[in-house]
Structure formats: structure tokens, C-alpha cells
Scaffold this motif. Structure first.
Motif, PDB file in Angstrom:
ATOM      1  N   ARG A 173       0.792  -1.196   0.069  1.00  0.00           N
ATOM      2  CA  ARG A 173      -0.151  -0.007   0.094  1.00  0.00           C
ATOM      3  C   ARG A 173       1.025   1.424   0.001  1.00  0.00           C
ATOM      4  O   ARG A 173       0.542   2.262  -0.639  1.00  0.00           O
ATOM      5  N   TRP A 184      -6.096  -5.537  -4.331  1.00  0.00           N
ATOM      6  CA  TRP A 184      -6.451  -4.519  -3.492  1.00  0.00           C
ATOM      7  C   TRP A 184      -6.826  -3.527  -4.754  1.00  0.00           C
ATOM      8  O   TRP A 184      -6.240  -3.397  -5.642  1.00  0.00           O
ATOM      9  N   THR A 222      -7.442   0.129  -5.855  1.00  0.00           N
ATOM     10  CA  THR A 222      -6.967   1.232  -5.411  1.00  0.00           C
ATOM     11  C   THR A 222      -7.883   2.405  -5.205  1.00  0.00           C
ATOM     12  O   THR A 222      -7.560   3.338  -4.452  1.00  0.00           O
ATOM     13  N   ARG A 232     -10.120   1.289  -2.195  1.00  0.00           N
ATOM     14  CA  ARG A 232      -9.222   0.990  -0.929  1.00  0.00           C
ATOM     15  C   ARG A 232      -9.885  -0.233   0.033  1.00  0.00           C
ATOM     16  O   ARG A 232      -9.803  -0.221   0.988  1.00  0.00           O
TER      17      ARG A 232
END
Length: 264
Positions: free
Chosen positions: A54, A76, A78, A81
Motif C-alpha cells: 500500500r 487490492w 486502489t 481502497r
């Protein structure tokens, strides 16, 4: 117009940052930015845990894409989040086998987004996030998406020799070429398999893909890509899996490869 990939997969450690660090060289940062400006899907594809990935995503300002962590076991989003996919496995069987094979090794099981449970004490700085040392019973009780082992006091070559032809129950494993470090993922999960699924979801043609990496866990990714590029310091077996070899991490080799496609 020269060919440009629509999906670019980038390893982190040894490719866009020095191993275990968070600093991206200015030339590499600028080259990634140009790829994004040209509309490419830039996907970080890494063996790192989510908590170690991250900071790189945020530092590069990557938004509206997917980061593939833990060798493809954790996705993940982005923009949201949030973890949008996570594949877990039972760490018990592989740990029991590895404890016999690698006496003196220490183990860590990822707790996604938080840190790790550890079986034994790791050197400082080896693991991202909170690390809680537990006994074998607690370690085995919780499924994980990523299991790592460090063979304390041994070399990467010793680890590779000991693991030659070893099959671990229910999982896939890869070795690091710079440290006596082994990473375990769910059976059949690799950077290459995760990227192929993501490619199909994005509607990108197979021949519009590229990847850059330097490690043994990048081999499947480099073979998956229409144009795979190995870093200059990558082991020979990794370079042989690629279509081209660029400069080393110290020479900003990832920037050289990206600028070949997206211009300087």
C-alpha cells in the motif's frame, strides 16, 4: 505509432524499488507516470503483503487500478481502497513439512492488512506491519493468503538445494534469489494466473500486455506477458523466461523498459 501495452505489470522489490524499501527512483516514478498518462493499466504485482504494498501504491498515486499482492492471492482495489479478492490456505501442512526440511527456520503467516503471526523471531525489518509471535497451535489455526519462511544462518543457495524437487501439500512456493527466503501461496496461484484473470476482466487483449520483474516469483508473470522484461540483475533462469533484459535496479532498468513503450 509504435506498439504500447495496455496492461503493464510491475514487480516491486528489485524492479521499481530496492529490496525491502519504499523509495522509487525519480526516473522510474516519471516513467510509470507516463505509462498512466498514456492510458495503460499499471498493475503492481508483488510477493509483498498488502501492508507492504500500500505505501508504494499511495506514493505513486496509482488510482483506479488493482494491486496484486502476496503473489496474486490478495487483490487490492486502489480506488475503493479495499480487498476485493483473497485466497487463503491452511498453513499447517506446509509448516509441518518445512520445519522438518529447514531446521532453525522461522515462519510468518500474513494477517491481511495488519501484519503477521510468527512462529519464531524474524530479524528486525523483515516483516511489514504488526508481528505477533505465537505457538504452533495458534499459528496453524488461522488460514492465510501468504506464508513465508526464513532459514536463519543459511544462504539462498543452501535453501534452493534443500527445496529441490520438494512438493508442499496444497500450495505453491517460490524462492528469493537474494535471501534464504521462501514464499508460499495457495495451490495454482501465481502472479501469472492472477494477471490472466485480471486481463480478462479488464478486456485487454493478450497481445497488449507487458511485465517487468527480477525474481523467481516473476517467471510465470514474464511468460504470461506478450512482452516480458527481466531486470539486469535477475538470475539467469528469470532472464531466460523473458523476451528482453533491461538494466539493473541501480541503472533504473524499469524506466528504460517503460520509456521504450511510452517515450521519455
Amino acid at each position: 505509432m509504435s506498439w504500447r501495452p495496455r496492461l503493464v505489470a510491475l514487480d516491486i522489490d528489485g524492479t521499481i524499488t530496492p529490496v525491502g524499501r519504499e523509495d522509487v527512483a525519480p526516473a522510474v516514478r516519471a516513467a510509470i507516470g507516463r505509462a498512466v498518462e498514456h492510458g495503460a493499466h499499471v498493475v503492481l504485482s508483488t510477493g509483498r503483503s498488502l501492508i507492504g504494498t500500500r505505501p508504494i501504491v499511495e506514493d505513486l498515486g496509482l488510482d483506479g487500478t488493482t494491486a496484486l499482492c502476496s503473489n496474486g492471492a490478495v487483490w487490492w482495489d486502489t480506488a475503493e481502497r479495499a480487498v476485493v479478492r483473497q485466497l487463503d490456505f491452511d498453513p499447517g501442512p506446509p509448516v509441518l513439512t518445512l520445519r522438518d526440511l529447514l531446521p532453525g527456520a522461522v515462519f510468518a503467516a500474513e494477517v491481511t492488512g495488519f501484519g503477521n503471526l510468527s512462529l519464531g523471531r524474524f530479524p528486525d525489518g523483515d516483516l511489514w506491519g504488526e508481528v505477533r509471535e505465537v505457538d504452533l497451535a495458534e499459528f496453524r489455526a488461522r488460514p492465510t493468503s501468504r506464508l513465508v519462511a526464513r532459514w536463519i544462518g543459511r544462504t539462498p543457495e543452501e535453501l534452493a538445494l534443500r527445496m529441490a524437487d520438494v512438493e508442499l501439500p496444497g500450495v505453491t512456493w517460490t524462492l528469493d534469489h537474494t535471501e534464504p527466503w521462501l514464499t508460499v501461496a495457495p495451490r495454482g496461484v501465481s502472479k501469472g494466473s492472477a494477471l490472466e484473470e485480471l486481463r480478462q476482466r479488464l478486456g485487454v487483449a493478450a497481445d497488449d500486455t507487458a511485465a517487468i520483474g527480477d525474481g523467481h516469483n516473476d517467471v510465470e508473470m514474464l511468460r504470461w506477458a506478450a512482452h516480458g522484461v527481466a531486470m539486469g540483475q535477475a538470475p539467469a533462469t528469470v532472464q531466460q523466461a523473458a523476451d528482453a533484459v533491461t538494466g539493473t535496479i541501480l541503472e533504473d532498468g524499469a524506466a528504460t523498459a517503460l520509456d521504450h513503450w511510452f517515450g521519455a
